[in-house]
Design a protein around this motif. Structure first.
Motif, mmCIF file in Angstrom:
data_model
loop_
_atom_site.group_PDB
_atom_site.id
_atom_site.type_symbol
_atom_site.label_atom_id
_atom_site.label_comp_id
_atom_site.label_asym_id
_atom_site.label_seq_id
_atom_site.Cartn_x
_atom_site.Cartn_y
_atom_site.Cartn_z
ATOM 1 N N PRO A 1 0.809 -1.230 -0.049
ATOM 2 C CA PRO A 1 -0.025 -0.032 0.024
ATOM 3 C C PRO A 1 0.681 1.349 -0.037
ATOM 4 C CG PRO A 1 -0.073 -0.825 2.209
ATOM 5 C CD PRO A 1 0.736 -1.806 1.348
ATOM 6 N N GLN A 2 2.192 1.343 -0.252
ATOM 7 C CA GLN A 2 2.913 2.426 -0.242
ATOM 8 C C GLN A 2 2.476 3.326 -1.787
ATOM 9 O OE1 GLN A 2 4.990 3.590 2.098
ATOM 10 N NE2 GLN A 2 4.155 1.756 3.375
ATOM 11 N N PRO A 3 2.575 4.393 -1.627
ATOM 12 C CA PRO A 3 1.815 5.138 -2.882
ATOM 13 C C PRO A 3 2.839 5.201 -4.190
ATOM 14 C CG PRO A 3 2.707 6.720 -1.445
ATOM 15 C CD PRO A 3 2.953 5.629 -0.525
ATOM 16 N N GLY A 4 4.129 4.658 -3.953
ATOM 17 C CA GLY A 4 5.281 4.959 -5.092
ATOM 18 C C GLY A 4 4.756 4.608 -6.574
ATOM 19 N N SER B 1 -9.492 -5.652 -5.832
ATOM 20 C CA SER B 1 -10.186 -6.653 -5.193
ATOM 21 C C SER B 1 -9.567 -6.884 -3.774
ATOM 22 C CB SER B 1 -10.287 -8.101 -5.725
ATOM 23 O OG SER B 1 -8.941 -8.517 -5.866
ATOM 24 N N ALA B 2 -8.315 -6.218 -3.496
ATOM 25 C CA ALA B 2 -7.661 -5.987 -2.212
ATOM 26 C C ALA B 2 -7.447 -4.620 -1.856
ATOM 27 C CB ALA B 2 -6.482 -7.136 -2.389
ATOM 28 N N PRO B 3 -7.531 -4.366 -0.564
ATOM 29 C CA PRO B 3 -7.246 -3.082 -0.092
ATOM 30 C C PRO B 3 -6.119 -2.206 -0.657
ATOM 31 C CG PRO B 3 -7.978 -4.447 1.698
ATOM 32 C CD PRO B 3 -7.571 -5.113 0.577
ATOM 33 N N ALA B 4 -4.910 -2.954 -0.425
ATOM 34 C CA ALA B 4 -3.707 -2.227 -0.742
ATOM 35 C C ALA B 4 -3.515 -1.236 -1.944
ATOM 36 C CB ALA B 4 -2.287 -3.241 -0.702
ATOM 37 N N PRO B 5 -3.894 -1.555 -2.992
ATOM 38 C CA PRO B 5 -3.875 -0.662 -4.239
ATOM 39 C C PRO B 5 -4.714 0.445 -4.119
ATOM 40 C CG PRO B 5 -4.303 -2.883 -5.018
ATOM 41 C CD PRO B 5 -4.398 -2.992 -3.583
ATOM 42 N N LEU B 6 -5.932 0.189 -3.252
ATOM 43 C CA LEU B 6 -6.694 1.509 -3.012
ATOM 44 C C LEU B 6 -5.955 2.540 -1.970
ATOM 45 C CD1 LEU B 6 -10.342 -0.047 -3.431
ATOM 46 C CD2 LEU B 6 -8.774 0.863 -5.124
ATOM 47 N N GLN B 7 -5.293 1.975 -0.866
ATOM 48 C CA GLN B 7 -4.721 2.324 0.220
ATOM 49 C C GLN B 7 -3.621 3.351 -0.702
ATOM 50 O OE1 GLN B 7 -3.540 -0.842 2.608
ATOM 51 N NE2 GLN B 7 -5.641 -0.791 3.711
#
Length: 185
Positions: free
Chosen positions: A105-108, A129-135
């Protein structure tokens, strides 16, 4: 002239079946039913499409960059057969335990995409379908969309989302349902 719109789609679980672990060969990559057609419909509606993915298998030596390129070439061939295309693939090559700015979930990665296309957040849609990309995308002002496939296959799109999902995330039963929502007149 309409401003460019970019859909950023997480790969694993959104476009393809998760399988039993890391996808390490083109044969392991299997598109979810309707996912390729949904991308083609986005393209036909004037959207550009990028794929984003964490690839810890590269950092762990389970596959190499040439194999990852072959997996993505398979996706492109299957997509072309239904009239669609992916404009670019962005991936983090680091293993889970490596400290990097690009592993979601880092924004790089999301920042790289925004800079490459010169877009404001409002011109970008991020689906996963998982939270990390949206985070990873939450701080950019992009429209955040969860699809109920892969890691979220059991989520009811009409129910409140679990706390890991960023505020403002909209839920959809599938990638096709998301495309219906964003391409409706």
């Amino acid at each position: 002239m309409r401003a460019m719109q970019l859909a950023i789609l997480d790969r694993d679980g959104t476009l393809n079946a998760l399988g039993d672990g890391v996808i390490t060969t083109p044969e392991d990559w299997v598109a979810l039913p309707g996912a390729l057609e949904a991308i083609a419909r986005l393209n036909q509606a004037g959207w550009r499409v990028a794929v984003v993915t964490n690839q810890p298998g590269l950092g762990r030596g389970l596959l190499d960059a040439q194999t990852l390129a072959a997996i993505h070439a398979k996706l492109q061939r299957q997509l072309a057969a239904v009239g669609g295309r992916i404009d670019a693939f962005f991936y983090c090559p680091h293993a889970d335990d490596e400290a990097c700015a690009c592993r979601m979930p880092q924004p790089g990665l999301m920042q790289q995409i925004r800079e490459r296309y010169g877009l404001e957040g409002a011109q970008m849609l991020v689906a996963a379908s998982a939270p990390a990309p949206l985070q990873a995308a939450a701080g950019l002002g992009a429209a955040l969309h969860m699809v109920c496939s892969g890691a979220s296959a059991e989520v009811d799109p009409g129910a409140p989302l679990p706390p890991a999902w960023p505020a403002g995330t909209r839920a959809h039963a599938s990638l096709q349902a998301l495309v219906d929502a964003v391409t409706a007149p």
